[in-house]
Design a protein around this motif. Structure first.
Motif, PDB file in Angstrom:
ATOM      1  N   THR A   1      27.427 -82.568  -8.000  1.00 39.95           N
ATOM      2  CA  THR A   1      26.814 -82.225  -6.663  1.00 39.95           C
ATOM      3  C   THR A   1      25.605 -83.274  -6.491  1.00 39.95           C
ATOM      4  OG1 THR A   1      27.425 -79.918  -6.469  1.00 39.95           O
ATOM      5  CG2 THR A   1      25.712 -80.832  -5.364  1.00 39.95           C
ATOM      6  N   GLU A   2      25.294 -84.042  -5.497  1.00 41.68           N
ATOM      7  CA  GLU A   2      24.375 -84.814  -5.455  1.00 41.68           C
ATOM      8  C   GLU A   2      22.996 -84.238  -5.295  1.00 41.68           C
ATOM      9  OE1 GLU A   2      25.830 -87.289  -2.308  1.00 41.68           O
ATOM     10  OE2 GLU A   2      26.735 -88.733  -3.516  1.00 41.68           O
ATOM     11  N   HIS A   3      22.109 -84.446  -6.192  1.00 39.65           N
ATOM     12  CA  HIS A   3      20.651 -83.819  -5.843  1.00 39.65           C
ATOM     13  C   HIS A   3      19.802 -84.834  -5.114  1.00 39.65           C
ATOM     14  CE1 HIS A   3      22.112 -80.596  -8.437  1.00 39.65           C
ATOM     15  NE2 HIS A   3      22.516 -81.463  -9.478  1.00 39.65           N
TER      16      HIS A   3
ATOM     17  N   TYR B   1      29.347 -78.682 -10.131  1.00 40.09           N
ATOM     18  CA  TYR B   1      27.524 -78.739 -10.069  1.00 40.09           C
ATOM     19  C   TYR B   1      27.004 -79.996 -10.665  1.00 40.09           C
ATOM     20  CZ  TYR B   1      22.811 -77.649 -11.342  1.00 40.09           C
ATOM     21  OH  TYR B   1      21.205 -77.827 -11.226  1.00 40.09           O
TER      22      TYR B   1
ATOM     23  N   SER C   1      29.089 -83.173  -0.020  1.00 40.96           N
ATOM     24  CA  SER C   1      29.492 -82.171  -1.117  1.00 40.96           C
ATOM     25  C   SER C   1      30.420 -82.757  -2.316  1.00 40.96           C
ATOM     26  CB  SER C   1      30.149 -80.942  -0.412  1.00 40.96           C
ATOM     27  OG  SER C   1      31.475 -81.318  -0.062  1.00 40.96           O
ATOM     28  N   ALA C   2      30.171 -82.128  -3.174  1.00 40.79           N
ATOM     29  CA  ALA C   2      31.129 -82.561  -4.548  1.00 40.79           C
ATOM     30  C   ALA C   2      32.547 -82.269  -4.127  1.00 40.79           C
ATOM     31  CB  ALA C   2      30.669 -81.926  -5.956  1.00 40.79           C
TER      32      ALA C   2
END
Length: 255
Positions: A82-84, A79, A93-94
Motif C-alpha cells: 500500500t502506498e503511504h 499492507y 490501492s495495492a
C-alpha cells in the motif's frame, strides 16, 4: 509518497518470506533430505491435505484455521504494498496495483483457464517422467476423510495456495526485488527458484516443474501487471488435483 529505504526493504522481504513461503522452502529442503536418507525417493510419499483429527468437526476446525492463518502473510504484503502518502493525498490501492481485483473478470478467467491448460497438461507428463526416473515421490493430493465438508474445504485449500503463492512469490517479490535494484531476469529466476524450492519435499521433478511454472507466471505478470489470472489458473490446477483425487482416486486405483 513515502519510499522505504533499501535496507528496510531487505528486512521486510526477509520477514515476509520467513513468515510464509521462505519458511516452507526451508522445511521442504529438510524433508527432502530426510526422505532421501531414509529410502529412494521413488518409495517416498508426499501428502498435501492431511486429516488433523479423527473427530470430524475438530478436523474441520483445524482445516479452516489453517486456511485462515495461511492468508495472514498475504494481508501483510498487501499492507506493505500500500502506498503511504501524506495526509489528504490518495494513491492507488495495492489491490489495483498488482491486479488482484475484479476489474476485468471475463478476461482474467479466460487467461486463467489458458494458463491452467498450459501448465497442467505438461505437468502430468513431468510427474510420470519423474516417477519413472525415481526422482519424484508418490504424491497424494488429499488424505481427508469423506465428510460433507471435504470438497468445500479442498476448494478453499486450493484457493488459499493460489492466493498465497501468486501474491507473495510473484506480485510482491517482483515488486520488492525491482525496488532493490535487481534486473528483471534475476528477479524472475529468484521467484521461480523460490516456487520450486518449497515443492522440494515432493522430489526433484516437482521442483523443476514448479520452477518452470514460476518463470511463465512471472513473465506473464511482468507483461500484464495482473496477478488475478495467475491466482485463477493456480486455483483451477489445485482444485482439479485435490477434488479429483478425493472423489475418484480410489476408483482408479490411486491412494
Amino acid at each position: 509518497m513515502l519510499v522505504p529505504s533499501r535496507r528496510r526493504l531487505r528486512f521486510e522481504v526477509l520477514i515476509v518470506l520467513g513468515l510464509s513461503l521462505g519458511q516452507s522452502a526451508v522445511y521442504s529442503l529438510v524433508q527432502l533430505l530426510d526422505k532421501m536418507t531414509t529410502a529412494p525417493l521413488a518409495q517416498g510419499t508426499s501428502t498435501l491435505n492431511r486429516s488433523q483429527s479423527t473427530r470430524e468437526y475438530f478436523d474441520l476446525t483445524y482445516q479452516v484455521l489453517d486456511i485462515f492463518f495461511a492468508l495472514v502473510p498475504v494481508a501483510l504484503v498487501i499492507y506493505f504494498l500500500t502506498e503511504h502518502w501524506p495526509a489528504g493525498v490518495r494513491g492507488t490501492s495495492a489491490f489495483r496495483r498488482i491486479g488482484f481485483d475484479f476489474a476485468r473478470p471475463g478476461k482474467d478467467l479466460l487467461q486463467g483457464l489458458g494458463l491452467a491448460a498450459l501448465i497442467g497438461i505438461p505437468s502430468l507428463g513431468l510427474y510420470a517422467a519423474g516417477r519413472a526416473l525415481g526422482i519424484t515421490t508418490s504424491i497424494i493430493p488429499s488424505a481427508l476423510d469423506a465428510y460433507w465438508w471435504t470438497v468445500p474445504v479442498l476448494v478453499l485449500s486450493a484457493i488459499r495456495h493460489a492466493v498465497v503463492e501468486e501474491v507473495i512469490v510473484v506480485a510482491y517479490l517482483l515488486d520488492r526485488l525491482g525496488k532493490l535494484g535487481w534486473s528483471v531476469p534475476a528477479a524472475v529466476i529468484a521467484s521461480a527458484l523460490l516456487r520450486g524450492s518449497y515443492h522440494l519435499y515432493q522430489g526433484f521433478g516437482p521442483f523443476i516443474g514448479n520452477a518452470i511454472m514460476g518463470v511463465i507466471f512471472a513473465l506473464f505478470y511482468i507483461r500484464t501487471k495482473r496477478v488475478m489470472p495467475l491466482v485463477i489458473a493456480h486455483a483451477i490446477l489445485d482444485t482439479v488435483a485435490f477434488v479429483g483425487f478425493s472423489l475418484f482416486g480410489k476408483a482408479v486405483g490411486l491412494g
